[in-house]
Design a protein around this motif. Structure first.
Motif, PDB file in Angstrom:
ATOM      1  N   ILE A   1       6.860  59.499  84.072  1.00  0.00           N
ATOM      2  CA  ILE A   1       7.521  60.845  83.767  1.00  0.00           C
ATOM      3  C   ILE A   1       7.430  61.670  84.887  1.00  0.00           C
ATOM      4  O   ILE A   1       8.537  62.355  85.175  1.00  0.00           O
ATOM      5  CB  ILE A   1       6.553  61.335  82.611  1.00  0.00           C
ATOM      6  CG1 ILE A   1       6.860  60.266  81.233  1.00  0.00           C
ATOM      7  CG2 ILE A   1       7.150  62.695  82.237  1.00  0.00           C
ATOM      8  CD1 ILE A   1       6.144  60.928  80.238  1.00  0.00           C
TER       9      ILE A   1
ATOM     10  N   ARG B   1      17.046  61.936  79.456  1.00  0.00           N
ATOM     11  CA  ARG B   1      17.195  63.179  80.019  1.00  0.00           C
ATOM     12  C   ARG B   1      17.937  62.868  81.368  1.00  0.00           C
ATOM     13  O   ARG B   1      18.918  63.718  81.628  1.00  0.00           O
ATOM     14  CB  ARG B   1      16.060  64.103  80.235  1.00  0.00           C
ATOM     15  CG  ARG B   1      16.173  65.444  79.811  1.00  0.00           C
ATOM     16  CD  ARG B   1      14.682  65.995  79.675  1.00  0.00           C
ATOM     17  NE  ARG B   1      13.936  65.840  80.637  1.00  0.00           N
ATOM     18  CZ  ARG B   1      14.241  66.738  81.932  1.00  0.00           C
ATOM     19  NH1 ARG B   1      14.958  67.634  81.906  1.00  0.00           N
ATOM     20  NH2 ARG B   1      13.438  66.662  83.079  1.00  0.00           N
TER      21      ARG B   1
ATOM     22  N   ASN C   1      10.446  63.452  86.992  1.00  0.00           N
ATOM     23  CA  ASN C   1      10.620  64.923  87.009  1.00  0.00           C
ATOM     24  C   ASN C   1      10.539  65.290  88.593  1.00  0.00           C
ATOM     25  O   ASN C   1      11.110  66.297  89.061  1.00  0.00           O
ATOM     26  CB  ASN C   1       9.019  65.596  86.514  1.00  0.00           C
ATOM     27  CG  ASN C   1       9.276  65.733  85.039  1.00  0.00           C
ATOM     28  OD1 ASN C   1      10.288  65.854  84.668  1.00  0.00           O
ATOM     29  ND2 ASN C   1       8.127  65.678  84.582  1.00  0.00           N
TER      30      ASN C   1
ATOM     31  N   GLU D   1      12.414  60.765  78.654  1.00  0.00           N
ATOM     32  CA  GLU D   1      12.550  61.484  80.166  1.00  0.00           C
ATOM     33  C   GLU D   1      13.644  60.591  80.870  1.00  0.00           C
ATOM     34  O   GLU D   1      14.506  61.312  81.602  1.00  0.00           O
ATOM     35  CB  GLU D   1      11.269  61.303  80.940  1.00  0.00           C
ATOM     36  CG  GLU D   1      11.152  62.055  82.188  1.00  0.00           C
ATOM     37  CD  GLU D   1      11.561  63.621  81.994  1.00  0.00           C
ATOM     38  OE1 GLU D   1      12.086  64.109  82.789  1.00  0.00           O
ATOM     39  OE2 GLU D   1      10.811  64.207  81.071  1.00  0.00           O
TER      40      GLU D   1
END
Length: 214
Positions: free
Chosen positions: A151, A195, A155, A192
């Motif tokens: 994750i 996304r 990010n 994630e």
């Protein structure tokens, strides 16, 4: 005689906790000042030995020694950048172990060092190809930590530098983990991934036989 790499090569082998704490601080100061430490890379075998010993510190049952070992290895990464790549194989397994540590601080530091390796020593996927074994680690916290690390990687770097098709199957396996924290972390990681890449991942999960409701 100011301390040099010969001195540190000798001193990092000490087992006494107090001595390690002292030497670790000295080594941090030494590495932070290139003018004082021109001999870091003069002798490859000596450098190998120091990194090996520090990896042992990271494995220490004393959390202060483990944290200091993580700090000093981080300082070596800063100092050597891409030249640290040859040590990634040596340091990653202890880092995966430490991501399963009982102490939050140790888990966090271990993950930070893994992210630092991606930033300074080697491309993210190079690290992930070696990190993926952590999805099968015997310690549930380490398995959870690897999901959380994915994750964090997404990010910071997005999906571009990663070959997610190599990582998603591990997350699918983790959906069925015996530990609920690992299952939750795997689901967060897939969210994630979703996304970043959208519907492709939904299709992929369907192909892998994950029930639509899931």
């Amino acid at each position: 005689e100011p301390a040099g790499m010969d001195y540190f090569c000798d001193q990092v082998q000490q087992k006494d906790v107090g001595r390690r704490m002292q030497v670790g601080q000295e080594l941090l100061e030494y590495l932070s000042d290139p003018a004082r430490s021109p001999d870091v890379e003069q002798d490859q075998q000596r450098l190998d030995k120091v990194i090996d010993e520090l990896t042992g510190w990271v494995n220490s049952s004393n959390f202060k020694v483990a944290l200091l070992g993580l700090d000093v290895l981080g300082a070596f990464v800063d100092r050597l950048s891409g030249r640290f790549k040859s040590y990634i194989g040596t340091v990653l397994l202890p880092l995966i172990d430490r991501m399963g540590d009982a102490k939050d601080q140790v888990r966090e530091q271990a993950q930070n060092l893994i992210l630092k390796l991606m930033d300074e020593a080697a491309p993210p996927m190079y690290i992930w190809e070696r990190l993926a074994v952590g999805f099968k680690h015997k310690n549930y916290r380490s398995r959870e930590g690897v999901c959380l690390c994915l994750i964090a990687t997404l990010n910071i770097y997005g999906a571009q530098p990663l070959i997610l098709s190599k990582l998603v199957p591990h997350l699918c396996t983790a959906f069925g983990d015996s530990n609920s924290q690992v299952r939750d972390a795997a689901i967060l990681a897939i969210v994630e991934v979703y996304r970043h890449v959208g519907e492709k991942v939904r299709l992929d999960l369907t192909k892998r036989g994950i029930p639509p409701g899931r």
